[in-house]
Design a protein around this motif. Structure first.
Motif, PDB file in Angstrom:
ATOM      1  N   LEU A 125      57.195  21.961   8.094  1.00  0.00           N
ATOM      2  CA  LEU A 125      57.129  23.317   8.906  1.00  0.00           C
ATOM      3  C   LEU A 125      56.814  24.059   8.383  1.00  0.00           C
ATOM      4  CD1 LEU A 125      61.080  22.202   8.844  1.00  0.00           C
ATOM      5  CD2 LEU A 125      59.839  22.971  10.927  1.00  0.00           C
ATOM      6  N   ARG A 126      56.450  24.507   6.943  1.00  0.00           N
ATOM      7  CA  ARG A 126      55.148  25.233   6.564  1.00  0.00           C
ATOM      8  C   ARG A 126      53.999  25.108   7.784  1.00  0.00           C
ATOM      9  NH1 ARG A 126      57.351  24.241  -0.014  1.00  0.00           N
ATOM     10  NH2 ARG A 126      58.994  25.652   0.149  1.00  0.00           N
ATOM     11  N   GLN A 127      53.656  23.768   7.335  1.00  0.00           N
ATOM     12  CA  GLN A 127      52.365  23.718   8.039  1.00  0.00           C
ATOM     13  C   GLN A 127      52.617  24.109   9.581  1.00  0.00           C
ATOM     14  OE1 GLN A 127      50.699  19.561   7.777  1.00  0.00           O
ATOM     15  NE2 GLN A 127      50.707  19.745  11.027  1.00  0.00           N
ATOM     16  N   ARG A 128      53.656  23.928  10.148  1.00  0.00           N
ATOM     17  CA  ARG A 128      53.615  24.364  11.129  1.00  0.00           C
ATOM     18  C   ARG A 128      53.459  25.411  11.395  1.00  0.00           C
ATOM     19  NH1 ARG A 128      55.687  22.259  16.099  1.00  0.00           N
ATOM     20  NH2 ARG A 128      56.770  23.094  17.391  1.00  0.00           N
ATOM     21  N   LEU A 129      54.391  26.180  10.476  1.00  0.00           N
ATOM     22  CA  LEU A 129      54.385  27.720  10.694  1.00  0.00           C
ATOM     23  C   LEU A 129      53.477  28.871  10.294  1.00  0.00           C
ATOM     24  CD1 LEU A 129      56.796  30.623  10.326  1.00  0.00           C
ATOM     25  CD2 LEU A 129      57.068  30.182   8.089  1.00  0.00           C
ATOM     26  N   THR A 130      52.631  28.164   9.314  1.00  0.00           N
ATOM     27  CA  THR A 130      51.586  28.747   9.256  1.00  0.00           C
ATOM     28  C   THR A 130      49.888  29.334  10.913  1.00  0.00           C
ATOM     29  OG1 THR A 130      51.436  27.972   6.817  1.00  0.00           O
ATOM     30  CG2 THR A 130      49.269  28.824   7.778  1.00  0.00           C
ATOM     31  N   ALA A 131      50.499  28.131  11.135  1.00  0.00           N
ATOM     32  CA  ALA A 131      50.036  27.682  12.514  1.00  0.00           C
ATOM     33  C   ALA A 131      50.235  28.537  13.627  1.00  0.00           C
ATOM     34  CB  ALA A 131      50.121  26.607  13.351  1.00  0.00           C
TER      35      ALA A 131
END
Length: 216
Positions: A125-131
């Motif tokens: 989710l952190r990866q998704r949020l960065t994107a």
């Protein structure tokens, strides 16, 4: 909701383009892309030609002539028929005025997230949020540039896409907070499931209560 002979939204886009003037398929694709509609509608030449064949089959469009550009092969020019114009307007009205259930892939993954460990989901989710944050920043910058060039009418789908991305980012950010501080309801059972390999008792009880409620 009307039962459509065609359901691919690209067919609707073709009808809209032909409602302006007669065009050949390559012109339709180029016009859609030059207007940025490929950001909202999936366009490729293979599916475009299939869509055009189907529109012609159902008499929503018809051949109105041919064009030749230098030594290139002759191209068929299509125009919209009265039936196609009526279909276009009714279809647009339905899509704008009637809310329908859609099945986004992210939503589907959230519905099935249990097999992944909470810590892995947090990382993803952190990866998704960065994107998402990068996407929102870029979209807002692009929208700001276009706002000085085009009337707002031609930017509505861009505004909507930005608003949806912002809403998703805010929701993911809030969920991450709950995962990180341990306040997400059901998190303890989720962790227990991955530690023991067994569904926690509260999950089993929950399924039984739901089944009883469904039985009435």
């Amino acid at each position: 909701m009307a039962r459509r002979k065609l359901t691919n939204v690209l067919a609707l886009a073709v009808l809209v383009m032909l409602s302006e003037r007669s065009l050949h398929p390559y012109e339709i694709a180029q016009l859609l892309k030059s207007r940025g509609k490929d950001q909202s509608i999936k366009i490729n030449y293979g599916s475009l030609y299939t869509v055009i064949q189907n529109l012609e089959k159902h008499r929503f469009i018809e051949e109105v002539g041919t064009e030749r550009d230098g030594r290139r092969p002759e191209r068929t020019v299509y125009g919209i028929t009265p039936a196609g114009d009526a279909e276009m307007r009714d279809w647009l009205a339905e899509l704008i005025g009637t809310r329908e259930k859609e099945y986004p892939r992210f939503e589907s993954a959230l519905a099935l997230v249990g097999p992944l460990h909470p810590d892995e989901v947090t990382r993803l989710l952190r990866q998704r949020l960065t994107a998402l944050d990068a996407e929102v920043a870029a979209a807002r910058a692009g929208l700001a540039e276009l706002q000085g060039l085009l009337p707002r009418l031609f930017l509505l789908e861009v505004e909507y896409a930005v608003a949806m991305a912002v809403a998703e980012a805010d929701w993911v950010r809030a969920l991450l907070t709950e995962l990180t501080d341990g306040t997400l309801d059901g998190l303890a059972g989720w962790r227990s499931y991955h530690e023991t390999g067994q569904a926690p008792e509260e999950w089993t009880d929950l399924e039984e209560r739901i089944q009883e409620q469904q039985r009435g």
